[in-house]
Structure formats: structure tokens, C-alpha cells
Scaffold this motif. Sequence first.
Motif, PDB file in Angstrom:
ATOM      1  N   TYR A  58     -12.844 -43.636 -27.048  1.00 15.47           N
ATOM      2  CA  TYR A  58     -12.371 -44.060 -25.739  1.00 15.47           C
ATOM      3  C   TYR A  58     -10.851 -43.923 -25.674  1.00 15.47           C
ATOM      4  O   TYR A  58     -10.152 -44.297 -26.612  1.00 15.47           O
ATOM      5  N   ARG A 158      -5.343 -51.557 -27.346  1.00 12.55           N
ATOM      6  CA  ARG A 158      -6.799 -51.661 -27.256  1.00 12.55           C
ATOM      7  C   ARG A 158      -7.265 -53.103 -27.493  1.00 12.55           C
ATOM      8  O   ARG A 158      -8.155 -53.599 -26.790  1.00 12.55           O
ATOM      9  N   GLU A 162      -9.211 -55.471 -24.664  1.00 15.24           N
ATOM     10  CA  GLU A 162     -10.519 -56.078 -24.931  1.00 15.24           C
ATOM     11  C   GLU A 162     -10.565 -57.526 -24.477  1.00 15.24           C
ATOM     12  O   GLU A 162     -11.639 -58.065 -24.221  1.00 15.24           O
ATOM     13  N   LEU A 207     -11.289 -45.551 -21.569  1.00 13.74           N
ATOM     14  CA  LEU A 207     -11.381 -46.946 -21.991  1.00 13.74           C
ATOM     15  C   LEU A 207     -11.233 -47.856 -20.779  1.00 13.74           C
ATOM     16  O   LEU A 207     -10.334 -47.670 -19.962  1.00 13.74           O
TER      17      LEU A 207
END
Length: 297
Positions: A58, A158, A162, A207
Motif C-alpha cells: 500500500y 503509516r 493506522e 493506503l
Amino acid sequence: MIYFHGTTDFRLDGKSAVTLGKFDGVHRGHQKLMLKILDKKHEGLLSTVFAINGREKYLILTREEQRELLENMGADVLIDCPFVPEIYTMTPEEFVQGILINRLHAAYIAVGTDFHFGHNRAGSAQFLKENEERFGFQVDIVEKEKYRGREISSTYIREILETADMETAAKLLGRPFYVSGTVVHGCHIGTGMGMPTANLVPTPEKLLPPDGVYFSDVLAEGNIYHGFTNVGYKPTVNGKFRGVETYIDAANLNLYGKRIKVALRHFERPEIKFNSIEQLKEQIQKDISLGREYFGE
């Protein structure tokens, strides 16, 4: 901007100022490198980004978004180089001579402190610096940008995405996290409720943060609008794919078939499956009211 994509057959005509790395997020650390090569334009050097196309599942930026962003920053050349044996089995000397000197005519190179290249990552930023005179180019090793004591990296970004912490993600990226694409027709549920929406279907490699409702800025047709964006499957209406659906707080916009950019500024709540369309409509009205407070309206 000159763009080489998915090929190892690239060659420049003039001398260049080169920066190398993944550039998958073009975050604040990457932007420091960009400033270095852009500053060499006044010396007649082509500002060149050699982006190594890794194998991440991603991407923070799709290839199209990466290209658009780097071009807007002023890059003259983007080489989106595939990660293939022809490249990664080179020794450091072969990479420097074959790529940097023979093909890119590099007169200046800017890399981060952790940059490695060549077979088994044997080449390093320090290797380039120590061999400036031998290879005939100037090298700047640029210190990593940090936030809250931690080096900014795609891994850091990342992790933050999340958690849906869009404010911190924006501080790491140097801009809000965004999704761009061409508006497609949806199920017209929003239109039926008197709240038409703009639907994007991101490419599979993009993503996305957790499913839910976000307050957003929408760049469309040269204007910026406030938006209310749902990331997810729209479970109340049995959605079949994961999309990005945005109600834009402006009247009389017809964006079908047009390219827009949706910048996710704040996570408001998780995606919920309601028992009826009427309940969904009531919640959307609450979301819009909270969003207008967030935007100071």
C-alpha cells in the motif's frame, strides 16, 4: 517534467542535480532533499528525482499522485525506477558509473543519512561522499527531519495513519493526507437524501486510514471546499467496495468525470451500520453540524 516510468531505459541530455530514495510519501524529509536539488537549478542543472519503486503493498501516494506532487514542487525529471535485478544486483561502483554518471550526468547528489544502494545495500551515502573527487560530483548528506524526537519516515506515517490521527499525519507529511481521483457515479443514495456526494474509488495500492467519517478539504476545479467524507464500504446501503465518498458543503457542483483531491483533516467517528436510511440521514446531519463547528462556520 520529463517522466520515466516502469523502465530502466532512461538517459538525460544535460547535467543534473539528483536525489535518490523511495519518495513514496514525499514527506518533510523528502522535501528537504528536494530543496537541495531545486536550489541547483540556477546552475543549469536538471533537478532529478530517482525514485526506487519498492514492493510496498500500500502506497501513501499513488504513482500518479507522486508524479503530480513532485512536478508541482518544480522537479525537472522523475525516474520511477522498477526494483528489478538489473538494478539491485549492481555493485555500488557499477551503479554510480552506469546510472549516476553515464545516464544521469550527475554533478550534484543529495541523499539522506540512511541511503543505501547496490547489491546487498553495499553502497551508502558515506560511500558517495568519500568518492566525490573520484567520481566528479558533489555530495550533500542531509540529516533526517524529526518530529517529537523521532525521525520522519514512511513507516512512522503509516503507523500514524493506522490510528486515524490525521493532524499528526499532516505534520509529518508537511501537508494533509489526501486521496485524489476522478469522480464516478455511486448509488445516488446521497442524491436521494438531498445531499449529493462525490465518489472516488482509489486504486487497490492506495493506503487509506481506518473506515469512518472525516472532515475534509476538497480541491475541485481550482477551488477549495469543505467536505464530509466517508471512507469505507457504506454498510447501511450494502456497499460492495471500499471507497471515498464526500458530501461537499457547496451548492450546484457537478463533478462527475472530473478529477478532485480530498484532503482528510480530522477523524470524527468510525463507520456505522444504521438500521435505516432515515437514521443514516439524521447522523449525517449531525456530522455536518459538527463539521461546520470544526471549520469555524
